[in-house]
Design an enzyme around this catalytic site. Structure first.
Site, PDB file in Angstrom:
ATOM      1  CE1 TYR A 133      15.379  31.577   3.816  1.00  0.00           C
ATOM      2  CE2 TYR A 133      15.319  29.180   3.597  1.00  0.00           C
ATOM      3  CZ  TYR A 133      15.018  30.441   3.109  1.00  0.00           C
ATOM      4  OH  TYR A 133      14.362  30.553   1.915  1.00  0.00           O
TER       5      TYR A 133
ATOM      6  CE  LYS B  10      -0.322  -0.522   4.994  1.00  0.00           C
ATOM      7  NZ  LYS B  10      -1.150  -1.009   6.120  1.00  0.00           N
TER       8      LYS B  10
ATOM      9  CG  MET C 171      10.478  23.407   0.106  1.00  0.00           C
ATOM     10  SD  MET C 171       9.277  24.476  -0.700  1.00  0.00           S
ATOM     11  CE  MET C 171       8.589  25.346   0.703  1.00  0.00           C
TER      12      MET C 171
HETATM   13  C1  LIG Z   1      -0.268  -1.850   6.759  1.00  0.00           C
HETATM   14  C2  LIG Z   1      -0.789  -3.155   7.191  1.00  0.00           C
HETATM   15  C3  LIG Z   1       0.068  -4.258   7.292  1.00  0.00           C
HETATM   16  C4  LIG Z   1       1.565  -4.128   7.194  1.00  0.00           C
HETATM   17  O1  LIG Z   1       2.011  -3.558   8.405  1.00  0.00           O
HETATM   18  P1  LIG Z   1       3.555  -3.369   8.781  1.00  0.00           P
HETATM   19  O2  LIG Z   1       3.517  -2.848  10.158  1.00  0.00           O
HETATM   20  O3  LIG Z   1       4.082  -2.356   7.808  1.00  0.00           O
HETATM   21  O4  LIG Z   1       4.224  -4.669   8.642  1.00  0.00           O
HETATM   22  C5  LIG Z   1      -0.504  -5.487   7.562  1.00  0.00           C
HETATM   23  N1  LIG Z   1      -1.829  -5.617   7.761  1.00  0.00           N
HETATM   24  C6  LIG Z   1      -2.681  -4.580   7.697  1.00  0.00           C
HETATM   25  C7  LIG Z   1      -4.126  -4.790   7.930  1.00  0.00           C
HETATM   26  C8  LIG Z   1      -2.191  -3.310   7.431  1.00  0.00           C
HETATM   27  O5  LIG Z   1      -3.036  -2.263   7.397  1.00  0.00           O
END
Ligand SMILES: *Cc1c(COP(=O)(O)O)cnc(C)c1O
Length: 334
Positions: A235, A32, A283
């Site tokens: 800065y 994801k 930045m």
């Molecule tokens: C993001 C997620 C994972 C992976 O989690 P990590 O902590 O990055 O290993 C697994 N299961 C679900 C439901 C998640 O949302």
């Protein structure tokens, strides 16, 4: 071409994936948020070639962005099918992870295709309650994986871990899914009791949790200037040269996920020499004292970005640091 490179070490990615595999369970991969910022497509390709068969994204948009998945892989969408998404879900070969009674009812009404289901055992984020899962709601559904997710796996001794495990075991025994899955990266470290049939690691694959570093940041020297003793940089004029110094100004800044707090104590590596950052992070720019090197305008330098150290320095999680790297890098895979 961008003058910023994010190089992903796919051998390290695969090594990290192998390192978290558990006996008796398939090891999946959470890809994801575009593979935690490192590139979902390329991550999927590298891990599938290494034997990973199960991938997880949050949304149908992320599923579509992956395009055609490699052969013999399965992609699951963690947020399930929200209102208005059924057409997209049915058009996709990916499988939803259904989270609510409404999602379950909508899926059942639309199709008899397989699905996954999330049951909430205490994190109170997504999923059916154990009572809902055990109420007959899932009867007749082509349920593949029943999932749950741990709230406190990062704290091995936390009472929530054993409590959630016990609740999940009871739900699995009652619902009898084809497969069960509980552990993400931190859950895997809790041991064999948490393995079930399938694990869902994410951050550990990308170099978090002490894994091999996967992401390398490189940027270019836009200008080199020679300062006299007493001249300041950046800065607020927070740094002053104690002696005549050569300063390289490098095109990477906080908009590229290089937090201001990483300036003090940070470095760039130029020609094998670690050169301390000086002055504030801007930045789009940082400056380094390269007096000890022959670095010149146009040269590439590596920007020090150790995940664990950066997390400690900034107070941000490894997750935030990776997903916050921004969109100005040309990504390369090696
Ligand atoms: C993001 C997620 C994972 C992976 O989690 P990590 O902590 O990055 O290993 C697994 N299961 C679900 C439901 C998640 O949302």
């Amino acid at each position: 071409m961008p003058n910023l490179h994010l190089t992903v070490d796919t051998a390290a990615l695969v090594a990290n994936w192998r390192a978290v595999s558990m006996a008796g369970a398939a090891t999946g991969a959470a890809v994801k948020a575009d593979g935690y910022g490192l590139g979902a497509r390329e991550t999927v390709a590298a891990l599938a070639a290494a034997g990973c068969r199960e991938f997880f994204v949050a949304s149908w948009d992320e599923a579509a962005a992956l395009g055609t998945m490699p052969a013999r892989t399965r992609l699951a969408v963690l947020h399930g099918v929200q209102d208005g998404e059924m057409a997209a879900a049915l058009a996709s070969p990916a499988v939803p992870v259904l989270n609510t009674p409404r999602q379950v009812a909508a899926w059942r009404a639309a199709t008899d295709r397989p699905c996954d289901v999330m049951v909430d055992t205490g994190i109170n984020r997504l999923g059916l309650t154990p009572a809902e899962a055990g109420s007959g709601l899932l009867d007749g559904l082509a349920l593949d994986v029943l999932h749950s997710h741990l709230a406190c796996a990062e704290t091995p001794g936390h009472a929530m871990n054993a409590a959630q495990l016990a609740v999940f075991r009871a739900v699995v025994a009652h619902v009898r899914p084809a497969r069960a899955s509980l552990a993400a990266s931190a859950g895997i470290a809790l041991g064999a009791d948490y393995a079930f049939d399938l694990t869902r690691p994410g951050i550990a694959l990308y170099g978090g949790r002490g894994g091999r570093p996967v992401a390398r940041l490189e940027a270019r020297v836009v200008q080199v200037r020679t300062l006299a003793a007493g001249d300041s940089v950046g800065y607020g004029a927070t740094w002053r040269a104690a002696r005549e110094s050569r300063i390289a100004v490098v095109n990477l800044g906080y908009a590229d996920g290089f937090a201001c707090a990483l300036g003090p104590g940070g470095n760039v590596v130029a020609g094998g020499v670690a050169c301390p950052l000086v002055g504030r992070v801007s930045m789009d720019l940082i400056a380094a004292d390269v007096t000890a090197t022959h670095v010149a305008e146009g040269d590439w330098v590596q920007v020090g970005f150790d995940l664990a150290a950066a997390a400690a320095t900034t107070g941000r999680s490894e997750y935030e640091l990776l997903t916050g790297l921004g969109h100005r890098y040309a990504r390369a895979y090696e």
